[in-house]
Design a protein around this motif. Structure first.
Motif, mmCIF file in Angstrom:
data_model
loop_
_atom_site.group_PDB
_atom_site.id
_atom_site.type_symbol
_atom_site.label_atom_id
_atom_site.label_comp_id
_atom_site.label_asym_id
_atom_site.label_seq_id
_atom_site.Cartn_x
_atom_site.Cartn_y
_atom_site.Cartn_z
ATOM 1 N N ILE A 31 3.434 -6.528 -12.625
ATOM 2 C CA ILE A 31 4.402 -6.318 -11.543
ATOM 3 C C ILE A 31 4.869 -4.863 -11.569
ATOM 4 N N GLY A 32 4.799 -4.209 -10.436
ATOM 5 C CA GLY A 32 5.193 -2.801 -10.325
ATOM 6 C C GLY A 32 4.066 -1.824 -10.613
ATOM 7 N N GLU A 33 2.934 -2.310 -11.056
ATOM 8 C CA GLU A 33 1.797 -1.453 -11.380
ATOM 9 C C GLU A 33 1.160 -0.907 -10.097
ATOM 10 N N VAL A 34 0.720 0.351 -10.150
ATOM 11 C CA VAL A 34 0.009 0.963 -9.041
ATOM 12 C C VAL A 34 -1.438 1.187 -9.449
ATOM 13 N N LYS A 35 -2.356 0.648 -8.673
ATOM 14 C CA LYS A 35 -3.770 0.833 -8.928
ATOM 15 C C LYS A 35 -4.412 1.527 -7.732
ATOM 16 N N THR A 36 -5.441 2.325 -8.011
ATOM 17 C CA THR A 36 -6.139 3.054 -6.964
ATOM 18 C C THR A 36 -7.597 2.604 -6.921
ATOM 19 N N PHE A 37 -8.049 2.216 -5.743
ATOM 20 C CA PHE A 37 -9.398 1.714 -5.541
ATOM 21 C C PHE A 37 -10.141 2.597 -4.537
ATOM 22 N N THR A 38 -11.449 2.699 -4.724
ATOM 23 C CA THR A 38 -12.297 3.439 -3.795
ATOM 24 C C THR A 38 -13.298 2.477 -3.165
ATOM 25 N N ILE A 39 -13.343 2.485 -1.843
ATOM 26 C CA ILE A 39 -14.206 1.582 -1.079
ATOM 27 C C ILE A 39 -15.214 2.431 -0.311
ATOM 28 N N GLU A 40 -16.490 2.207 -0.547
ATOM 29 C CA GLU A 40 -17.542 2.911 0.172
ATOM 30 C C GLU A 40 -18.199 1.943 1.148
ATOM 31 N N TYR A 41 -18.356 2.367 2.379
ATOM 32 C CA TYR A 41 -18.840 1.451 3.406
ATOM 33 C C TYR A 41 -19.488 2.242 4.549
ATOM 34 N N GLU A 42 -20.137 1.523 5.445
ATOM 35 C CA GLU A 42 -20.738 2.148 6.613
ATOM 36 C C GLU A 42 -20.883 1.096 7.710
ATOM 37 N N VAL A 91 0.851 -1.194 0.000
ATOM 38 C CA VAL A 91 0.000 0.000 0.000
ATOM 39 C C VAL A 91 0.886 1.243 0.000
ATOM 40 N N GLN A 92 0.567 2.168 -0.887
ATOM 41 C CA GLN A 92 1.326 3.416 -1.012
ATOM 42 C C GLN A 92 0.670 4.575 -0.261
ATOM 43 N N HIS A 93 -0.681 4.653 -0.334
ATOM 44 C CA HIS A 93 -1.342 5.836 0.216
ATOM 45 C C HIS A 93 -2.798 5.509 0.542
ATOM 46 N N TYR A 94 -3.273 6.049 1.666
ATOM 47 C CA TYR A 94 -4.681 5.970 2.036
ATOM 48 C C TYR A 94 -5.267 7.377 2.121
ATOM 49 N N VAL A 95 -6.501 7.534 1.659
ATOM 50 C CA VAL A 95 -7.311 8.708 1.963
ATOM 51 C C VAL A 95 -8.576 8.195 2.641
ATOM 52 N N PHE A 96 -8.740 8.512 3.916
ATOM 53 C CA PHE A 96 -9.911 8.085 4.674
ATOM 54 C C PHE A 96 -10.877 9.264 4.802
ATOM 55 N N GLU A 97 -12.002 9.177 4.116
ATOM 56 C CA GLU A 97 -13.062 10.182 4.250
ATOM 57 C C GLU A 97 -14.142 9.594 5.146
ATOM 58 N N LEU A 98 -14.414 10.272 6.241
ATOM 59 C CA LEU A 98 -15.319 9.740 7.254
ATOM 60 C C LEU A 98 -16.350 10.787 7.651
ATOM 61 N N GLY A 139 -17.983 5.773 5.547
ATOM 62 C CA GLY A 139 -16.596 5.887 5.123
ATOM 63 C C GLY A 139 -16.418 5.736 3.628
ATOM 64 N N LYS A 140 -15.455 6.452 3.118
ATOM 65 C CA LYS A 140 -14.994 6.255 1.745
ATOM 66 C C LYS A 140 -13.470 6.272 1.789
ATOM 67 N N THR A 141 -12.884 5.144 1.480
ATOM 68 C CA THR A 141 -11.429 5.019 1.504
ATOM 69 C C THR A 141 -10.913 4.899 0.084
ATOM 70 N N THR A 142 -9.956 5.741 -0.239
ATOM 71 C CA THR A 142 -9.239 5.636 -1.504
ATOM 72 C C THR A 142 -7.845 5.119 -1.198
ATOM 73 N N VAL A 143 -7.510 3.957 -1.765
ATOM 74 C CA VAL A 143 -6.252 3.320 -1.442
ATOM 75 C C VAL A 143 -5.463 3.043 -2.711
ATOM 76 N N SER A 144 -4.208 3.461 -2.708
ATOM 77 C CA SER A 144 -3.309 3.216 -3.840
ATOM 78 C C SER A 144 -2.376 2.072 -3.478
ATOM 79 N N ILE A 145 -2.358 1.045 -4.331
ATOM 80 C CA ILE A 145 -1.627 -0.184 -4.044
ATOM 81 C C ILE A 145 -0.652 -0.491 -5.167
ATOM 82 N N LYS A 146 0.582 -0.769 -4.795
ATOM 83 C CA LYS A 146 1.584 -1.234 -5.744
ATOM 84 C C LYS A 146 1.595 -2.753 -5.714
ATOM 85 N N PHE A 147 1.535 -3.368 -6.890
ATOM 86 C CA PHE A 147 1.481 -4.819 -6.974
ATOM 87 C C PHE A 147 2.884 -5.374 -7.217
ATOM 88 N N LEU A 148 3.295 -6.279 -6.362
ATOM 89 C CA LEU A 148 4.628 -6.862 -6.423
ATOM 90 C C LEU A 148 4.646 -8.171 -7.187
#
Length: 542
Positions: free
Chosen positions: A119-130, A40-47, A58-67
């Motif tokens: 390998i080495g790719e960075v993807k960003t996902f958004t998770i909405e939850y409560e 994981v490279q970066h989290y944005v936690f919106e609460l 919550g809405k979490t935006t997470v950037s992940i580097k894949f190894l």
């Protein structure tokens, strides 16, 4: 940090009652497989928070580097429990607005991608939850009967309210964007980017941390605070956040932080974060070293500046535990032992040698008492519940290891090694072998025997000794190690007291369980004391 706890009101000190609060953490201890797949490279936690309900959105935006090239992976997130109604319900996961297949089970949020990552790719996902947090985010009333929200993630409780890799080995930068009723002030990691009053009696507060953190110290707090800008230490702003009702007392108590931070900065090197906030809170611990915003138990505010050692302990953690973190929980002494001994050293320099030695003797007794009931080493890989690692081995014995190492290699080299270890592993992770290598590099000594016997071997030497003055100028001395198991190897200082009260000091090397020495003296000896200057962790044979 948990189970044996509230001795001296530090999260670090010892109360088995906290086992009742804590769930088994075995799944996160077995993190190696995931560690090799994603980073994981970066989290944005919106609460969003409300007064009318304990539910959070919550809405979490997470950037992940894949190894590795993979299609499936998981983050840690507590699922909604049918019985209690607590836990998090995920409503949607997307990547660039495109929906992602997912499942929730237990503590896992599983991602199912439509094709393998690169390998080495960075993807960003958004998770909405409560949901209503079962743990991790403590929503309650403070001692003044006012509603508060405090993140309390240690050791692996972030996943109760935040989708994360809830393990110290995966560090990331983080942002908290918190929307709450406008009577709350919000403190979090990093620097404040924004505070905006919204039209609906809510307020948005945005904090951003630009250096990577482990999830155990990623938190925010929301309460009706009184806030004081105490000053700057080496251009680092220091602030106090306390409940408005005990404003004067809190401002006085936490003002100690400036001189403590200055001492550690000068001893250990550049402070790793953008600010230091000291916060009165509802943490279950005496103190929780959250990165750049330390949470203290609410009754730490008395107006009498009673908890200087607590503040020092938590500030020391900003270097050791937060910035230079243990890679694996079994090496937690690199966090807790370090913070304990750095506090001891602060006490030595600011309060004197007597206060320092008194602390060492108290810590020694805790180690001895614990070892009688739990004959296990500091590095105890049989433990699968993190809370069982929070014991005098990790704290006080870890501190004693550093103290004896300081004697072994000398003050100047010891501090050189401490600073080099920090500079090498800041914003990163280490295990005990990494620390040993640094100390061997700076000292030029092989330290295998030292670290093996004090970290990987249970207990400590139990010493019995006999002596007699055979001739006027000779002493016959026998030292026996009566503990079970193999002998410890160590230097031992002797204090020889003459009949007229004069003191003489001699040093010997103990290498076997039964060792005899002949010592030359100049006058009649009345008594001999072992380790008069408190450099050895040992027990006297009764």
């Amino acid at each position: 940090m948990l189970n044996f706890l509230f001795d001296m009101f530090i999260k670090k000190f010892w109360s088995f009652t906290l086992f009742l609060f804590c769930t088994t953490s075995f799944y996160a201890q077995n993190h190696t497989d995931r560690f090799n797949k994603i980073d994981v490279q970066h989290y944005v936690f919106e609460l969003k928070l409300w007064d009318e309900t304990d539910q959070i959105a919550g809405k979490t935006t997470v950037s992940i580097k894949f190894l590795q090239a993979i299609r499936e992976f998981h983050l840690d997130l507590k699922s909604l429990e049918k019985g209690s109604g607590k836990g998090m319900f995920v409503k949607n996961i997307s990547e660039n607005t495109r929906g992602i297949l997912y499942t929730q089970e237990g503590n896992k949020l599983n991602f199912i991608l439509d094709k393998n990552t690169k390998i080495g790719e960075v993807k960003t996902f958004t998770i909405e939850y409560e949901g209503i947090p079962k743990d991790g985010l403590i929503i309650s009333k403070n001692k003044f009967d006012e509603r508060t929200f405090f993140g309390d993630n240690w050791p692996d409780r972030a996943h109760h309210w935040l989708p994360t890799v809830d393990h110290p080995s995966d560090k990331a930068t983080v942002e908290f964007i918190v929307t709450a009723p406008n009577h709350y002030q919000v403190i979090a990691n990093g620097s404040q980017i924004e505070e905006t009053n919204l039209n609906n009696n809510f307020k948005l507060t945005h904090w951003k941390e630009n250096v990577p953190l482990p999830t155990k110290v990623m938190v925010f707090g929301a309460a009706r605070f009184a806030v004081q800008h105490v000053g700057f230490v080496q251009q680092i702003p220091v602030t106090t956040w306390v409940y408005a009702q005990n404003r004067d007392e809190g401002f006085k108590d936490y003002s100690l932080a400036t001189k403590i931070l200055d001492w550690f900065y000068k001893k250990m090197g550049t402070y790793p974060y953008q600010k230091l906030a000291n916060v009165q809170s509802k943490t279950r611990y005496g103190g929780m070293e959250n990165a750049s915003n330390i949470f203290y138990f609410e009754n730490s505010v008395t107006g009498n500046q009673e908890h200087e050692d607590l503040i020092a302990h938590e500030i020391a953690h900003q270097w050791f535990g937060n910035s230079a973190s243990e890679l694996n929980w079994h090496h937690i002494w690199l966090s807790e032992g370090f913070a304990t001994y750095m506090t001891d050293l602060y006490i030595e320099e600011t309060m004197g040698e007597v206060a320092f030695k008194n602390r060492l003797q108290e810590e020694k007794q805790k180690v001895i008492d614990y070892s009688k009931k739990n004959p296990v080493p500091i590095i105890n890989t049989s433990i699968s519940n993190y809370n069982q690692l929070l014991n005098p081995n990790s704290y006080q014995k870890g501190a004693w290891v550093l103290h004896m190492l300081r004697k072994e290699i000398g003050d100047e080299i010891f501090w050189k090694g401490i600073r080099k270890y920090y500079e090498t592993y800041k914003y990163s992770n280490a295990v005990s072998e990494d620390f040993q290598k640094i100390m061997e590099q700076v000292s030029g000594k092989k330290l295998d025997d030292f670290f093996n016997q004090w970290l990987y071997k249970p207990g400590q030497p139990t010493l019995a000794f006999e002596w007699k003055q055979t001739k006027k100028r000779k002493i016959s001395l026998t030292i026996k190690q009566t503990q079970s198991g193999q002998a410890f190897v160590f230097p031992l200082e002797l204090e020889l007291i003459t009949e007229d009260g004069r003191k003489h000091f001699k040093n010997i090397k103990i290498q076997t369980k039964d060792q005899s020495f002949t010592l030359k003296v100049k006058s009649k000896i009345k008594s001999i004391n072992l380790d008069p200057n408190c450099w050895l962790l040992f027990e006297k044979d009764s």
